[in-house]
Structure formats: C-alpha cells, structure tokens
Scaffold this motif. Structure first.
Motif, PDB file in Angstrom:
ATOM      1  N   GLN A 152     -46.518  -1.062  31.557  1.00  0.00           N
ATOM      2  CA  GLN A 152     -47.256  -1.569  32.810  1.00  0.00           C
ATOM      3  C   GLN A 152     -46.430  -2.416  33.932  1.00  0.00           C
ATOM      4  N   SER A 176     -52.245   2.905  23.580  1.00  0.00           N
ATOM      5  CA  SER A 176     -53.465   3.175  23.203  1.00  0.00           C
ATOM      6  C   SER A 176     -54.147   3.868  23.836  1.00  0.00           C
ATOM      7  N   ALA A 177     -55.528   4.858  23.686  1.00  0.00           N
ATOM      8  CA  ALA A 177     -56.190   5.749  24.388  1.00  0.00           C
ATOM      9  C   ALA A 177     -56.919   5.380  25.446  1.00  0.00           C
ATOM     10  N   ALA A 178     -57.009   4.108  25.609  1.00  0.00           N
ATOM     11  CA  ALA A 178     -57.847   3.222  26.719  1.00  0.00           C
ATOM     12  C   ALA A 178     -55.835   3.404  27.666  1.00  0.00           C
ATOM     13  N   GLU A 179     -55.155   2.956  27.273  1.00  0.00           N
ATOM     14  CA  GLU A 179     -54.248   2.714  28.100  1.00  0.00           C
ATOM     15  C   GLU A 179     -53.526   4.222  29.398  1.00  0.00           C
ATOM     16  N   GLY A 181     -55.150   6.584  29.095  1.00  0.00           N
ATOM     17  CA  GLY A 181     -56.896   7.033  30.287  1.00  0.00           C
ATOM     18  C   GLY A 181     -55.852   5.736  31.617  1.00  0.00           C
ATOM     19  N   TRP A 182     -55.696   4.845  31.813  1.00  0.00           N
ATOM     20  CA  TRP A 182     -55.277   4.033  32.498  1.00  0.00           C
ATOM     21  C   TRP A 182     -53.765   4.597  33.450  1.00  0.00           C
ATOM     22  N   GLU A 185     -54.513   7.919  35.538  1.00  0.00           N
ATOM     23  CA  GLU A 185     -55.205   7.699  36.471  1.00  0.00           C
ATOM     24  C   GLU A 185     -53.950   7.212  37.468  1.00  0.00           C
TER      25      GLU A 185
END
Ligand SMILES: Nc1ncnc2c1ncn2[C@@H]1O[C@H](COP(=O)(O)OP(=O)(O)OP(=O)(O)O)[C@@H](O)[C@H]1O
Ligand SMILES: [Mg+2]
Length: 245
Positions: A152, A176-179, A181-182, A185
């Motif tokens: 990031q 990670s999967a969440a990262e 996704g971020w 986006e």
C-alpha cells in the motif's frame, strides 16, 4: 494520436540467454494493459526496459513520442513513470509519511525547498496515505509494516510522483484475499489519466481491470488482445498452463 508508451523490437540478452526477443508494445494514453505469461517469460525484464533499469541490446522505448532509450530511471520518472516492484521497495528506517514525502517533493538539484512547497508536499503525502488506507500509520517506520502494508505504501509513493504511466509488477503476490480485493478496487478507482502496465499472475484481477492483455512466452509476444479474446485463445491457455508459481 501519439501513444503514451511504445516499445519497438526490444531485445534483451543475459549472456547466452535471450530474455526478450524483438518485443513490441503500444499503450495509448490512459490504457490499462496487462502483461501475462509463465515464469521466466520476460515480463519483469520488459518493465525494467520501460523503466530504464535495463538497457536493451536492441530496440527503442518512446514515452509520449519522445525517445527515452538513452535515459536512466530518474529521467524517465521525471517524464511520468511510476513503478511498483515485484518485492515492495520502501525505506524501512523512514516513517510511512516520510517515504511518501520524499517522492512528493518536486525533484530539483540541492536539498533546499521553499516552505510553501514542503507544506504542499506534506498535504499531498497525507492525502495519499489516507487514500491507500495508511492514514493512521503515517508516523510508523515502514520497516515495521507487514507485506500488504508495504505494498500500500509503495503505491502511495509511486502516485506521489504524479505518474502518467504506472508500472506494476505482481502487486497481488503475497497479499491476502481481502488485500487483493482492496487492491482491485483501488486500481479500478485510479483516474484514467494514469495509464497502467500490469504484470500479474492473478488472471481474475487482470481480466477485471485491463482493457488489453499481452501474453509473453520465452521472450516473445504470443498474443495481444482484449481480455475476451485472450481468454478464448487455445494457444494462450496452453502456454499459461505450463506452470506458474
Ligand atoms: N539479471 C539477470 N541475469 C541473468 N538472467 C536474468 C536476469 N534477470 C532475468 N533473467 C532471466 O531472464 C528470463 C526472464 O526473466 P524475467 O524476470 O523477466 O521473467 P518474468 O516473466 O518476470 O518471470 P516471473 O513470472 O517468474 O517473475 C528468465 O530466464 C530469467 O532467469
Ligand atoms: Mg517477474
């Protein structure tokens, strides 16, 4: 219209190995273009040549129609290139804010910067840290960051240079999967004024984000087309199924 980036017949050799063999690439302004292909295909090498980190044995690189083949990485950065490396590259001993600030200050000879310019760079740095979700960690040394946070921060640093073209080398690797996704986006939300050349093994991300996909294999271009064309191409699927880590 003059394309933002053209690579013409780029060849790179490492000893007896030909890492790139006459590769062409053309990116219009604002385009999101992916480079995919098996390990060792030459994707990072092509980003290195575009960024000026590697001199090609043959071929030319043009940015906005201007031949930059003889220029180094710093001169190309001044002409609007930003880069995310395969391993996040940030200054571990500097805070997150300092990392972005260094990139946000106008590049000029000497260290002295007028106070107004430093304040403006500080505002830019704070806004970018907020945008990448690191606003609360601005005072933390980057060396204490986990991999995803370094990624990031590296994105904020690259954007601080106000790039017209952002080179991204496997930004989703190790996230990670969440990262992921971020990241998807965030990249989707980038203004179209910033063109993107994305190297990525995560094809879901490539297809969701990019207008055009080029497939490299053994240093050559196997195909260039829309995500739908590339997805439907048998030879591409075969090349890609050969093994990717
Ligand atoms: N500095 C170097 N010295 C010698 N050979 C190199 C060097 N850099 C890359 N190579 C070789 O050039 C070829 C292309 O490498 P490159 O890193 O561009 O591949 P890549 O498509 O980015 O692969 P990956 O998906 O694994 O990141 C490989 O065979 C690699 O081993
Ligand atoms: Mg690579």
């Amino acid at each position: 219209m003059t394309p933002l980036l053209t690579a013409e017949a780029v060849t790179v050799r490492y000893g007896s190995l030909t890492a790139l063999d006459g590769v062409d690439l053309r990116l219009p302004l604002g385009q999101r273009h992916a480079l995919i292909g098996p390990n060792g295909a030459g994707k990072t090498t092509l980003l290195d040549v575009v960024a000026g980190a590697t001199r090609p044995a043959a071929g030319r690189i043009r940015l906005g129609g201007y031949d930059v083949t003889g220029l180094g990485p710093a001169a190309r950065a001044r002409r609007g290139l930003g880069r995310i490396h395969q391993r996040p590259a940030v200054w571990g001993s500097l805070t997150a804010r300092e990392n972005v600030l260094v990139a946000a200050l106008p590049r000029r000879a000497g260290r002295w910067q007028p106070a107004a310019r430093r304040r403006a760079a500080g505002r830019t740095a704070d806004a970018l840290l907020d945008r990448v979700g690191l606003g609360d960690l601005a005072a933390t040394p980057a060396g204490q960051f986990a991999h995803g946070q370094r990624r990031q921060l590296e994105i904020a640093v690259a954007l601080a240079g106000r790039p017209r073209l952002l080179l991204l080398d496997e930004p989703a690797a190790g996230l990670s999967a969440a990262e992921v996704g971020w990241l998807a986006e965030f990249l989707r939300g980038l203004p179209r004024a910033v063109a993107v050349l994305l190297v990525e093994h995560r094809l879901d991300l490539v297809y969701a984000l990019c207008d055009t996909v080029t497939v490299l294999r053994d240093g050559r271009t196997l195909a260039t087309g829309s995500p739908a064309e590339i997805r439907a191409s048998g030879p591409v699927r075969e090349a890609y199924a050969e093994g990717v880590t």
